[in-house]
Design a protein around this motif. Structure first.
Motif, PDB file in Angstrom:
ATOM      1  N   ILE A   1      68.458  50.441  31.788  1.00  0.00           N
ATOM      2  CA  ILE A   1      68.044  49.176  31.179  1.00  0.00           C
ATOM      3  C   ILE A   1      69.119  48.676  30.226  1.00  0.00           C
ATOM      4  CG2 ILE A   1      66.311  48.103  29.683  1.00  0.00           C
ATOM      5  CD1 ILE A   1      64.269  50.093  30.777  1.00  0.00           C
TER       6      ILE A   1
ATOM      7  N   PHE B   1      59.416  45.259  27.856  1.00  0.00           N
ATOM      8  CA  PHE B   1      58.143  45.961  27.974  1.00  0.00           C
ATOM      9  C   PHE B   1      58.360  47.374  28.511  1.00  0.00           C
ATOM     10  CE2 PHE B   1      54.159  46.947  30.252  1.00  0.00           C
ATOM     11  CZ  PHE B   1      53.269  46.821  29.197  1.00  0.00           C
ATOM     12  N   THR B   2      59.204  47.491  29.544  1.00  0.00           N
ATOM     13  CA  THR B   2      59.507  48.818  30.089  1.00  0.00           C
ATOM     14  C   THR B   2      60.193  49.697  29.051  1.00  0.00           C
ATOM     15  OG1 THR B   2      59.780  47.820  32.289  1.00  0.00           O
ATOM     16  CG2 THR B   2      60.678  50.033  31.957  1.00  0.00           C
ATOM     17  N   HIS B   3      61.122  49.107  28.291  1.00  0.00           N
ATOM     18  CA  HIS B   3      61.827  49.861  27.248  1.00  0.00           C
ATOM     19  C   HIS B   3      60.843  50.422  26.225  1.00  0.00           C
ATOM     20  CE1 HIS B   3      63.743  50.089  23.248  1.00  0.00           C
ATOM     21  NE2 HIS B   3      64.753  50.610  23.896  1.00  0.00           N
ATOM     22  N   HIS B   4      59.888  49.603  25.783  1.00  0.00           N
ATOM     23  CA  HIS B   4      58.940  50.051  24.770  1.00  0.00           C
ATOM     24  C   HIS B   4      58.010  51.135  25.321  1.00  0.00           C
ATOM     25  CE1 HIS B   4      60.681  46.937  22.584  1.00  0.00           C
ATOM     26  NE2 HIS B   4      59.773  45.992  22.684  1.00  0.00           N
ATOM     27  N   ILE B   5      57.612  51.006  26.574  1.00  0.00           N
ATOM     28  CA  ILE B   5      56.755  52.019  27.193  1.00  0.00           C
ATOM     29  C   ILE B   5      57.482  53.358  27.271  1.00  0.00           C
ATOM     30  CG2 ILE B   5      55.662  52.735  29.348  1.00  0.00           C
ATOM     31  CD1 ILE B   5      53.997  50.723  27.916  1.00  0.00           C
ATOM     32  N   PHE B   6      58.717  53.336  27.748  1.00  0.00           N
ATOM     33  CA  PHE B   6      59.486  54.575  27.885  1.00  0.00           C
ATOM     34  C   PHE B   6      59.797  55.177  26.510  1.00  0.00           C
ATOM     35  CE2 PHE B   6      59.948  53.464  32.246  1.00  0.00           C
ATOM     36  CZ  PHE B   6      60.278  54.632  32.909  1.00  0.00           C
TER      37      PHE B   6
ATOM     38  N   VAL C   1      66.834  56.434  32.615  1.00  0.00           N
ATOM     39  CA  VAL C   1      66.175  55.157  32.915  1.00  0.00           C
ATOM     40  C   VAL C   1      66.422  54.167  31.779  1.00  0.00           C
ATOM     41  CG1 VAL C   1      63.934  54.018  33.174  1.00  0.00           C
ATOM     42  CG2 VAL C   1      64.429  56.106  34.442  1.00  0.00           C
TER      43      VAL C   1
ATOM     44  N   ILE D   1      54.718  47.337  21.651  1.00  0.00           N
ATOM     45  CA  ILE D   1      54.153  47.038  22.967  1.00  0.00           C
ATOM     46  C   ILE D   1      53.185  45.873  22.850  1.00  0.00           C
ATOM     47  CG2 ILE D   1      52.719  47.944  24.839  1.00  0.00           C
ATOM     48  CD1 ILE D   1      53.835  50.698  24.244  1.00  0.00           C
TER      49      ILE D   1
ATOM     50  N   ALA E   1      60.236  41.832  31.129  1.00  0.00           N
ATOM     51  CA  ALA E   1      59.972  43.050  31.899  1.00  0.00           C
ATOM     52  C   ALA E   1      60.800  44.212  31.378  1.00  0.00           C
ATOM     53  CB  ALA E   1      60.266  42.803  33.379  1.00  0.00           C
ATOM     54  N   GLN E   2      62.082  43.952  31.059  1.00  0.00           N
ATOM     55  CA  GLN E   2      62.937  45.021  30.544  1.00  0.00           C
ATOM     56  C   GLN E   2      62.469  45.491  29.169  1.00  0.00           C
ATOM     57  OE1 GLN E   2      63.887  42.120  31.957  1.00  0.00           O
ATOM     58  NE2 GLN E   2      66.021  42.181  32.607  1.00  0.00           N
TER      59      GLN E   2
END
Length: 502
Positions: free
Chosen positions: A378, A230-235, A374, A214, A227-228
Motif C-alpha cells: 500500500i 481503510f485497508t491500511h487502518h484495518i491491517f 501488505v 477506522i 480503499a487504501q
C-alpha cells in the motif's frame, strides 16, 4: 415577518450533515417574493434523497460525537464513584491492569481491552472538540477561505497534534530501551510477558487511535484513496491486536515510530498549502519526500528483513514457559503436545492463557511478515502517487497531494454580514415595504420522517450558512419530523388551535 432557519450541522470533518431550510417572505400585496442571497452566485447543492431510519440515527451519532463521548465518560465515571461494588469492573477502564509489584512492570491480557475502549471514546470526543473549537478558529485566522480548505485544515492539523505527541513518546521509549538502533534487541529475550507502564500505555492508546481511525475514515468525505486508507487502518489495528497478544510489543513500537514521523511532515506541508504559502509548502514537501524514503522505504524494509533474518537466530523455534524454560521444536513430541505448530492459540496467548506456554514457529513468523509486506505494498502504491506530485513540482507547478483530495466543487465560506442582511430583510428593504409570513396549509401527507440531511422546501429559496453548530432546532426537527412552513413554536400552536399567531 416569520423566518424559519435551520443551519447546516457539520460533523467532525465539516461535511454537511444537517439540513438547510428555506427562507421566504412575501409582501402584503402578494406581488413579490424575497429569496435568500447566495454569495458569488454559488448554487445550493442538490437536495439529498430521504434516508431510512438507520441513516437518520447514524447521522445523529455523527453530529453529536462530543455529546455522546461526554455522556459515556460521565456515566462510567459516576458509576465508578457511587457504586463501590462495580469498581471491580470499572477500574479496568481507568487503570492499567496486571501490575506486578515485584518487577514494577505490567502484564498483558483481556483486562486491557476496557482501557482501549475508553480511549476510543476519548479520541472520538477529543477529535471533534479540538477541531471545532481550536483548529477551526485557527484556520480562519490563517486565511482559509473555502469550505473544503477549512475541513482539510482541521483534519490535517488534528493529525499533526496527535502524531507529534505519539511519535515523541515512542521515540522516548525507544531511546531508553535495548532496541534503540539495535534490530536484534527486538527479539532477544522473547516472550516479553511484562513491559513498562509507559510502554503499555503507549501501545494501548495507539491501538485505540487506529481503531477510532477506522470510524473516522468512514465519517469523512470519501477520498480517492479511501480503499487504501481503510485497508491500511484495518491491517494496522489487526497487527496491534496480534502483536500485543503475542508479546511482540517491541517491534510494534519501532514500526509505529517509523510511520508516525511522516504523518507529521505531510500534514504540515498541506497546512502551508491551504494557507497559501506555496513556496514554503514545496520546500516542506521536499522534506516529506526525503523522510518518506528514509522511514518507509529504508527503515521499514529493514524491520521486515530483520523478521526474516534475525528473528530465527534470536528466537529459537520452540515453546516458552513463564519461568524462562523452553522446549525446542526439535523435541517434536512435547512440542506438538503443547501446540507448537498451531497458529491462533499461540497468537492469542496473552488473551487466553497469560501464564501458559507460548510457542514460536516459522508459520507465525511468515504470517507477520506477510501482513507487514501488505502494508508495504500500500505504501508503494502511495509512493507512485507521490512521484506524480514530484513531477508537478519539478515542472514548475505547486505541490498538491493527489493521494487524498476529494472530488467536487469547492465553495467559499459565507460572509456573516451578508447572512445577517438576508436574515433580516426588513432592515435591508428599500422604501419601507411591509412584509408578512408565507402562509401554507399542511396536511398529514406533508409530514416526512427524514434525515437531517434532507432540506425541506416551503416556497422560498435556501440560504446556506457555514457553521460548526446547528441552529436551535424547532419542535418539529427534534424528533426528525419535518412540518414545512412551521419553524416558529408560537405559530405552530396557532395552526393547531392552541394559540393565535401574532
Amino acid at each position: 415577518m416569520a423566518t424559519q432557519v435551520s443551519v447546516p450541522c457539520r460533523g467532525s470533518n465539516g461535511s454537511a450533515l444537517g439540513s438547510v431550510h428555506e427562507i421566504g417572505w412575501t409582501e402584503t400585496n402578494g406581488e413579490k417574493l424575497a429569496v435568500g442571497a447566495r454569495k458569488h452566485g454559488k448554487r445550493a447543492k442538490k437536495k439529498i434523497d430521504e434516508e431510512s431510519l438507520m441513516g437518520y440515527l447514524c447521522t445523529q451519532i455523527c453530529e453529536h460525537q462530543i455529546g455522546i463521548a461526554v455522556n459515556l465518560l460521565l456515566l462510567l465515571f459516576l458509576t465508578h464513584i457511587f457504586f463501590p461494588r462495580a469498581r471491580r469492573r470499572t477500574h479496568k477502564f481507568f487503570h492499567l491492569s496486571y501490575f506486578n509489584p515485584e518487577t514494577a512492570k505490567y502484564g498483558c491480557g483481556t483486562d486491557d481491552l476496557p482501557f482501549v475502549a475508553l480511549w476510543i471514546v476519548v479520541f472520538t470526543g477529543m477529535r471533534v472538540a479540538v477541531m471545532d473549537y481550536i483548529l477551526g478558529p485557527m484556520a480562519r485566522v490563517g486565511g482559509i477561505k473555502t469550505k473544503k480548505g477549512l475541513v482539510r485544515f482541521k483534519e490535517q492539523a488534528w493529525l499533526i497534534c496527535y502524531c507529534s505527541c505519539s511519535w515523541s513518546l515512542g521515540m522516548y521509549i525507544m531511546y531508553h530501551s535495548e532496541f534503540w538502533f539495535n534490530l536484534h534487541g527486538m527479539w532477544r529475550g522473547w516472550p516479553f510477558r511484562e513491559i513498562t507502564g509507559l510502554s503499555k500505555f503507549y501501545y494501548l492508546v495507539q491501538w485505540a487511535f487506529w481503531l477510532q481511525q477506522i470510524v473516522v475514515v468512514n465519517i469523512e468525505e470519501k477520498r480517492k484513496d479511501y480503499a487504501q486508507m481503510f485497508t491500511h487502518h484495518i491491517f494496522t489495528s489487526a497487527l496491534l491486536f496480534l502483536s500485543y497478544g503475542y508479546y511482540h510489543t517491541r517491534v510494534g513500537i519501532v514500526i509505529l515510530c517509523i510511520m508516525d514521523l511522516v504523518d507529521i511532515i505531510l500534514p504540515s506541508a498541506k497546512l502551508l498549502k491551504y494557507m497559501g504559502f506555496s513556496s514554503v509548502c514545496d520546500i516542506m514537501f521536499g522534506v516529506f519526500v526525503f523522510t518518506w524514503l528514509v522511514t518507509r522505504h529504508t527503515f521499514y524494509p529493514m524491520v521486515c528483513w530483520s523478521i526474516y533474518k534475525d528473528a530465527p537466530v534470536d528466537m529459537a523455534p520452540g515453546c516458552y514457559f513463564a519461568d524462562g524454560t523452553m522446549i525446542p521444536a526439535s523435541n517434536t513430541t512435547p512440542y506438538d503436545a503443547l501446540g507448537g505448530n498451531l497458529i491462533w492459540p499461540n497468537l492469542l496467548k496473552a488473551y487466553t492463557d497469560r501464564t501458559g506456554p507460548i510457542c514460536w514457529n516459522p508459520t507465525i513468523r511468515y504470517s507477520f511478515l506477510a501482513l507487514l509486506l501488505v502494508l508495504q505494498a500500500i505504501i508503494l502504491l502511495w509512493f507512485t502517487m507521490i512521484l506524480k506530485i514530484v513531477y508537478k513540482v519539478l515542472s514548475g507547478q505547486n505541490a498538491d497531494d493527489v493521494r487524498s483530495d476529494d472530488e467536487g466543487e469547492d465553495e467559499e465560506l459565507e460572509d456573516q454580514a451578508e447572512l445577517e442582511r438576508v436574515s433580516h430583510p426588513i432592515n435591508a428593504a428599500k422604501g419601507g415595504a411591509e412584509w408578512a409570513p408565507v402562509e401554507q396549509e399542511v396536511g398529514v401527507e406533508a409530514l416526512t420522517f427524514t434525515s437531517r440531511r434532507s432540506p425541506s422546501v416551503n416556497g422560498g429559496v435556501g440560504v446556506r450558512r457555514n457553521s460548526r453548530r446547528p441552529a436551535r432546532s424547532s419542535s418539529g426537527r427534534a424528533s426528525g419530523i419535518s412540518i414545512p412552513g412551521h419553524g416558529d413554536h408560537k405559530e405552530l400552536l396557532g395552526r393547531i388551535g392552541c394559540d393565535k399567531p401574532t
